[in-house]
Enzyme design. Sequence first.
Site, short mmCIF file in Angstrom:
data_model
loop_
_atom_site.label_atom_id
_atom_site.label_comp_id
_atom_site.label_asym_id
_atom_site.label_seq_id
_atom_site.Cartn_x
_atom_site.Cartn_y
_atom_site.Cartn_z
N ASP A 418 -0.15 -0.09 -13.79
CA ASP A 418 -1.40 -0.80 -13.56
C ASP A 418 -2.62 -0.25 -14.68
OD1 ASP A 418 -1.99 -2.23 -11.42
OD2 ASP A 418 -3.24 -0.87 -10.21
N ASP A 832 -0.91 3.07 3.29
CA ASP A 832 0.77 3.33 3.77
C ASP A 832 0.66 3.09 5.31
OD1 ASP A 832 -0.84 5.39 3.67
OD2 ASP A 832 0.82 6.77 2.63
#
Length: 1128
Positions: A418, A832
């Site tokens: 990223d 998550d």
Amino acid sequence: MASLSSQPSKKAMKSPAGSSGGEGSQSGKNSSGQTVKFARRTSSGRYVSLSREDLDMSGDMSGDYMNYTVHIPPTPDNQPMDGTSVAAKAEEQYVSNSLFTGGFNSVTRAHLMDKVIESEVTHPQMAGAKGSACSMHACDGKVMKDERGVDVTPCDCRFKICRDCYLDAQKETGLCPGCREPYRSGDYDDDVPDFSSGALSLPAPDDSKGDRHRANNNNNNMTMMKRNQAGEFDHNKWLFETKGTYGYGNAYWPPEDGYGDDGGGGMVEPNDKPWRPLSRIIPISYSIISPYRLLIVTRLVVMGFFLSWRLQHPNMDAVWLWFMSVICEVWFAFSWILDQVPKICPVNRETDLEVLREKFDMPSPSNPTGRSDLPGIDIFVSTADPEKEPPLVTANTILSILAVDYPVEKLSCYVSDDGGALLTFEAMAEAASFADLWVPFCRKHQIEPRNPDSYFTLKGDPTKNKLRSDFVKDRRKIKREYDEFKVRINGLPDSIRRRSDAFNARENVKMMKQHKESGADPSELKKVRDATWMADGTHWPGTWAVPTRDHSKGDHAGILQVMLKPPSSETLMGNPEDGTIDFSEVDIRLPMFVYVSREKRPGYDHNKKAGAMNALVRASAILSNGPFMLNLDCDHYINNCKAIREGMCFMMDRGGEDICYIQFPQRFEGIDPSDRYANHNTVFFDGNMRALDGVQGPVYVGTGCMFRRFALYGFEPPKVDKLPGGDKNEPETEKLTATDFDPELDVNMLPKRFGNSTLLAESIPVAEYQGRPLADHPAVKYGRPPGVLRVPRDPLDAATVAESVSVISCWYEDKTEWGDRVGWIYGSVTEDVVTGYRMHNRGWRSVYCITKRDAFRGSAPINLTDRLHQVLRWATGSVEIFFSRNNAFLATRKLKFLQRLAYINVGIYPFTSIFLVVYCFLPALSLFSNQFIVQNVGVAFLIYLLIMTVCLIGLAILEVKWSGVGLEQWWRNEQFWLISGTSAHLAAVVQGLLKVIAGIEISFTLTSKSAGEDNDDIYADLYLVKWTSLMIPPIVIAMVNVIAIAVALSRTIYAVTSEWSKFVGGAFFSFWVLAHMYPFAKGLMGRRAKTPTIVYVWSGLIAITLSLLWVAINPSQGQAAGGNFQFP
């Protein structure tokens, strides 16, 4: 689907295969009009387009064009093939040697890279692999190669020729340019045999016709049907692999009456064997779980009576103290119920890997080669900053993935960078290069763990349980190679900097020369931008060391590089003459490995890790489309090479079609032996998660989780009776479309949900079908037939890779449901937990897989400040969940009651900190005021307190029994619960309330740092004292309780009438608070014998001063003290 605007070679344009190579272009463009522009980047980093006219030019080619080459891929049998097959695989070789870039409002470019890293690349699957030059005059093409990297010559004269020249020769004259003899293209067969519907017919040992046929094939380079290194069918190899003789259990069987009464003469199909499950549930012993449940009910009832008694007996002398204590106790009771009740039905599970192998990997009449029928899996590794996440750590994780024990052709690995850093890119290329040695070494000697750094630092005898005599020699060589690999990785920052400085200096000199030759004003000379340069002498399209427009962390193009192209479907043994280590009995193929850096542009919300994971989901769906996905953090490596197989035992078992993910426990290395700050978190991973496994499944905790791709796409679990064509009595269900699973989803609305990629939409039903359990039992109501996944995957083409580049663009998710319903969910720091909650809320269930050998291992912060900031991030995410529509109070009926309580607790637990802080101050306030939370410490109060304490101890002991958590670990968890509850959780609540009410974002960061003094101590970080504002509340609580004890003790000693009962009651609870704070105090003190003096000065001076002040304020009590001192 993205299309090709031109072919990658000028000769390919003239050949029939070249024109047909546009098959990808025949499939149409996507709505974004994405095209692939084949170009060559010049030494200055400028793109030079290769148009059709340029490719047709026969002369006056510049150096930039002459360097434009196509790397021909390896062929499966080291033999020539027909032109169409060569063209397809040559394009795959071109794709694997090209760096694809693209993005919003930009053309997708495929930059052919002659060199990926400074070191030499040897594995033929890897990008930048070297090859022999074509023997044709003025051709810079590379000779066709097989999977071993050996030159493939289509003529008996062994004239080396590249793919394009070979196709041109066939089209124009049909003659070999070397010997001028005709090519016999009809003898070449590249069709991969389909063993899914029938057996491979092998000749008997005495079959003379077969011998003549083999002799004829020897003269004609053999065929794919009889593949081996020498070019003929190797019966001994077949017998060795099947471990038997001709007849039962082998590839040869009589064509008729193969299954006689005696049962011999053939292989038994899996369906002919007794059915056995792949996994089973092991219930907790009733001698443990029954008392455990009884104690929960008992404590619940006693707690109700106690709270009723507390409300009926207020302390009128200190109503304020009584009121605060009752409010806190009511909340603690509510919090305890949310945490404890979901634990009433824990389970254990076990898998049977031998049954999995028999069902999916064993040879059979319909699968004589033993090709695996297991579904594919895509493994995701995410990293963002090479400075905070060392590339060597990420590289070791990648190596452990590439060496995992799973069918090579079914495994694909994707790394998401990223940060778009060249350092990470080249580190991954180095890892792919080192995998050429490391992976076969692990397979040859059954190495565990397969992270080289962890393996070489293991204590103990490395030769234990090793049977091969060459292990020590091989290990020594691999260790030497790994040491050199580490040197290369650690030297990459300096290597990239020196290379970039040299190229930038050259560009500046060139600019000055051109400026001088043009006669322009010297004062108008502009300096060339300080770029970051790749190993092949071109600009890096990602983030530069000196950030500039289009080359910074938040502003760069999307990048995709196939580091290791997809392997062949057939086993490829090593050549003993290729290297210093003998891999002749080992499969040397490597899994597909792809580097991905999604596009980033200013003004877009890239959604941090969740956005990066969704980009990987889309890219992998187009490139490999594994029906299952495993995500790992860059510092979490595979510690058990069979972990994926254990997860597949649940997914492929009967009833596994409604499992959305398999969560593995997180295990950590480098934690101090005492686990001062409960970093192992075993109470949660071995207690809470195991308990939820008996309800609807564990929550998703961010890493070490195997997903069903179809569930992550936002669909509900399949219900056979409601699906079109579904029949409860039929175990096999035909392939369905996406709209069959969601009646509300119109086919025309697919772009609104998933984006405008046609390939992505087409991959959804394929992934769903391939992820079904095997229909090998009547009880399987929703399965697939055996053998359908044995078909080799199609080779990659440029249009497919270009499509995968387009789906990682920053604009792709606009006006879609990515991050809202599809993929990882946005809007929370703890994406998550929210992602797992959404799947459970749609009716899916999850499974907790605890393996005998830890599946994955990673690192965790052992420093107090780092640990508090980690907990702060989790708690902040929970507060965000509570104030969002993901609050479990708003869940659907598909979420089970106990699972709902668990998710409610996830959103509520940070708010316990408010009451916990108040309750921690109550003992001190009681000591200061000489009052207590009850009017009198009577028998009723003590009995209630005793019963609840005994129940708590009993629950702890029984929980240790069924979960395997040690008592010390349980106590460490209790201690850190209070430490984090009075610091990080409280800060998270304040931050969440300010964000919801006032929209103010608050970030708790470190204000000062100190470096470790002992580099040789692996636990040096444990003793670092890093000041942070999170430490203020615990320090205040501890000091106030210490002072309160000192003040109350002095008052009681010098009082005329000593009230020791009140002092003992308050002091007991103060000591209880301080006992929980002990690890925090040790963290403040740092290393032993190096305690900061200020801690003692503050504590001592304040305690003594306040004590003397209290005596001075009450002189009458102080004068009459002495002789009346007595204990009650």
